[in-house]
Scaffold this motif. Structure first.
Motif, mmCIF file in Angstrom:
data_model
loop_
_atom_site.group_PDB
_atom_site.id
_atom_site.type_symbol
_atom_site.label_atom_id
_atom_site.label_comp_id
_atom_site.label_asym_id
_atom_site.label_seq_id
_atom_site.Cartn_x
_atom_site.Cartn_y
_atom_site.Cartn_z
ATOM 1 N N THR A 58 6.096 10.456 70.044
ATOM 2 C CA THR A 58 4.790 9.577 70.362
ATOM 3 C C THR A 58 5.344 8.251 70.814
ATOM 4 O OG1 THR A 58 4.197 9.070 68.163
ATOM 5 C CG2 THR A 58 3.415 11.176 69.359
ATOM 6 N N GLY A 59 4.443 7.625 70.856
ATOM 7 C CA GLY A 59 4.694 5.841 71.291
ATOM 8 C C GLY A 59 5.145 5.726 72.512
ATOM 9 N N GLU A 60 4.810 4.488 72.957
ATOM 10 C CA GLU A 60 4.946 4.238 74.381
ATOM 11 C C GLU A 60 5.991 3.152 74.352
ATOM 12 O OE1 GLU A 60 3.218 5.045 77.537
ATOM 13 O OE2 GLU A 60 2.424 6.790 76.848
ATOM 14 N N GLY A 61 7.346 3.359 73.874
ATOM 15 C CA GLY A 61 7.947 2.123 74.111
ATOM 16 C C GLY A 61 8.731 2.180 75.600
ATOM 17 N N SER A 62 9.513 0.957 75.694
ATOM 18 C CA SER A 62 9.980 0.908 77.075
ATOM 19 C C SER A 62 10.960 1.929 77.331
ATOM 20 C CB SER A 62 10.598 -0.485 77.240
ATOM 21 O OG SER A 62 11.707 -0.634 76.267
ATOM 22 N N HIS A 63 11.900 2.554 76.439
ATOM 23 C CA HIS A 63 12.667 3.397 76.736
ATOM 24 C C HIS A 63 12.502 4.989 76.133
ATOM 25 C CE1 HIS A 63 15.354 0.271 77.178
ATOM 26 N NE2 HIS A 63 15.083 -0.445 76.075
ATOM 27 N N ASP A 64 10.989 5.412 76.625
ATOM 28 C CA ASP A 64 10.673 6.806 76.492
ATOM 29 C C ASP A 64 10.413 7.048 77.949
ATOM 30 O OD1 ASP A 64 8.304 5.555 77.036
ATOM 31 O OD2 ASP A 64 7.221 6.529 75.239
ATOM 32 N N PHE A 65 10.080 8.251 77.927
ATOM 33 C CA PHE A 65 9.695 9.239 79.383
ATOM 34 C C PHE A 65 8.642 9.842 79.006
ATOM 35 C CE2 PHE A 65 10.235 11.727 83.092
ATOM 36 C CZ PHE A 65 9.844 10.537 83.969
ATOM 37 N N ALA A 66 7.596 9.307 78.265
ATOM 38 C CA ALA A 66 6.132 9.893 78.026
ATOM 39 C C ALA A 66 5.496 10.324 79.319
ATOM 40 C CB ALA A 66 5.278 8.934 77.244
ATOM 41 N N ARG A 67 4.538 11.128 79.276
ATOM 42 C CA ARG A 67 3.759 11.860 80.420
ATOM 43 C C ARG A 67 3.076 10.781 81.159
ATOM 44 N NH1 ARG A 67 2.488 16.879 82.194
ATOM 45 N NH2 ARG A 67 0.717 17.144 83.491
ATOM 46 N N ALA A 68 2.650 9.609 80.422
ATOM 47 C CA ALA A 68 1.908 8.424 81.177
ATOM 48 C C ALA A 68 3.089 7.843 82.122
ATOM 49 C CB ALA A 68 1.402 7.669 80.447
ATOM 50 N N ARG A 69 4.197 7.994 82.055
ATOM 51 C CA ARG A 69 5.327 7.554 82.986
ATOM 52 C C ARG A 69 5.715 8.306 83.978
ATOM 53 N NH1 ARG A 69 6.707 2.293 81.148
ATOM 54 N NH2 ARG A 69 6.025 2.008 78.950
ATOM 55 N N ARG A 70 5.172 9.342 84.119
ATOM 56 C CA ARG A 70 5.790 10.595 85.056
ATOM 57 C C ARG A 70 4.493 10.535 86.233
ATOM 58 N NH1 ARG A 70 7.116 15.301 80.745
ATOM 59 N NH2 ARG A 70 8.454 14.027 79.391
ATOM 60 N N ILE A 71 4.888 10.786 87.099
ATOM 61 C CA ILE A 71 3.994 11.288 88.438
ATOM 62 C C ILE A 71 4.289 12.720 88.162
ATOM 63 C CG2 ILE A 71 3.766 11.087 90.926
ATOM 64 C CD1 ILE A 71 5.224 8.614 90.900
ATOM 65 N N VAL A 72 3.156 13.466 88.424
ATOM 66 C CA VAL A 72 3.340 14.937 88.144
ATOM 67 C C VAL A 72 2.303 15.592 89.202
ATOM 68 C CG1 VAL A 72 3.831 15.076 85.718
ATOM 69 C CG2 VAL A 72 1.517 14.550 86.219
ATOM 70 N N LYS A 73 1.161 15.036 89.571
ATOM 71 C CA LYS A 73 0.155 15.401 90.470
ATOM 72 C C LYS A 73 0.580 15.366 91.869
ATOM 73 C CE LYS A 73 -3.637 14.668 87.517
ATOM 74 N NZ LYS A 73 -4.838 13.705 86.962
ATOM 75 N N THR A 74 0.331 16.513 92.524
ATOM 76 C CA THR A 74 0.649 16.705 93.924
ATOM 77 C C THR A 74 0.028 15.279 95.063
ATOM 78 O OG1 THR A 74 0.674 18.913 94.064
ATOM 79 C CG2 THR A 74 0.647 18.025 96.139
ATOM 80 N N ASP A 75 -0.913 15.075 94.654
ATOM 81 C CA ASP A 75 -1.624 13.980 95.365
ATOM 82 C C ASP A 75 -0.946 12.866 95.034
ATOM 83 O OD1 ASP A 75 -2.979 14.409 92.982
ATOM 84 O OD2 ASP A 75 -4.661 13.235 93.567
ATOM 85 N N GLU A 76 -0.614 12.552 93.775
ATOM 86 C CA GLU A 76 0.300 11.212 93.407
ATOM 87 C C GLU A 76 1.364 11.093 94.290
ATOM 88 O OE1 GLU A 76 0.300 11.746 89.381
ATOM 89 O OE2 GLU A 76 -1.691 10.717 88.868
ATOM 90 N N PHE A 77 2.038 12.320 94.157
ATOM 91 C CA PHE A 77 3.533 12.279 95.032
ATOM 92 C C PHE A 77 3.040 12.160 96.564
ATOM 93 C CE2 PHE A 77 5.519 14.764 91.539
ATOM 94 C CZ PHE A 77 6.891 14.276 91.570
ATOM 95 N N SER A 78 2.213 12.612 96.959
ATOM 96 C CA SER A 78 1.745 12.523 98.237
ATOM 97 C C SER A 78 1.497 11.058 98.849
ATOM 98 C CB SER A 78 0.790 13.453 99.009
ATOM 99 O OG SER A 78 0.954 14.784 98.470
ATOM 100 N N SER A 79 0.879 10.422 97.971
ATOM 101 C CA SER A 79 0.459 8.973 98.265
ATOM 102 C C SER A 79 1.505 8.236 98.164
ATOM 103 C CB SER A 79 -0.793 8.626 97.128
ATOM 104 O OG SER A 79 -0.311 8.495 95.966
ATOM 105 N N VAL A 80 2.678 8.342 97.589
ATOM 106 C CA VAL A 80 3.730 7.765 97.501
ATOM 107 C C VAL A 80 4.582 7.960 98.787
ATOM 108 C CG1 VAL A 80 5.923 6.824 96.338
ATOM 109 C CG2 VAL A 80 3.729 7.433 95.028
ATOM 110 N N PHE A 81 4.606 9.224 99.056
ATOM 111 C CA PHE A 81 5.797 9.570 100.171
ATOM 112 C C PHE A 81 4.884 9.353 101.586
ATOM 113 C CE2 PHE A 81 7.458 13.586 97.972
ATOM 114 C CZ PHE A 81 8.522 12.950 97.885
ATOM 115 N N ARG A 82 3.730 9.006 101.658
ATOM 116 C CA ARG A 82 2.964 8.572 102.867
ATOM 117 C C ARG A 82 3.528 7.250 103.272
ATOM 118 N NH1 ARG A 82 -2.324 8.972 100.882
ATOM 119 N NH2 ARG A 82 -2.544 11.148 100.690
#
Length: 131
Positions: A7-31
């Motif tokens: 758990t924990g949200e340290g600077s060196h983890d890769f928690a789900r909050a630090r991931r882009i997972v949804k299609t619309d999130e990817f799309s908004s960056v790709f635009r």
């Protein structure tokens, strides 16, 4: 459990909050236009309203047909993302050219080192550009 805890949200983890997972999130960056290009990768970025950066990785089968290659690239990208202090942006790293040759598979040490340098330069360009 890993050395940095599960758990924990340290600077060196890769928690789900630090991931882009949804299609619309990817799309908004790709635009948006690509922020940076390197020999094998394209980096897209977009400001976000979160206190941390997020990462999405796209590795197409046509550029890396072997699963071991795709996973190696994703692992390298995540590792560098975790260790680079990025501002609060959404980053999508996309493999844009084939990396495998029979003589030099992506799992070979020299190619891994070259890809690591490429990715490090892409992320470093964002730390400088946003300051």
């Amino acid at each position: 459990m890993g050395s940095n805890g599960s758990t924990g949200e340290g600077s060196h983890d890769f928690a789900r909050a630090r991931r882009i997972v949804k299609t619309d999130e990817f799309s908004s960056v790709f635009r948006l236009r690509p922020a940076q290009k390197s020999a094998h990768f394209v980096l897209y970025t977009r400001q976000n309203q979160l206190p941390h950066a997020r990462l999405g990785v796209v590795v197409a089968k046509r550029f890396a047909p072997r699963a071991v290659t795709r996973n190696t690239i994703k692992r390298l990208t995540r590792e560098l993302f975790r260790t680079t202090g990025l501002p609060p942006i959404d980053c999508v790293v996309r493999l844009a050219k084939p990396v495998n040759t029979k003589a030099n598979p992506a799992t070979s040490t020299p190619l891994k080192a070259a890809l690591r340098i490429e990715l490090a330069r892409l992320f470093a360009s964002q730390t400088k550009a946003r300051q």
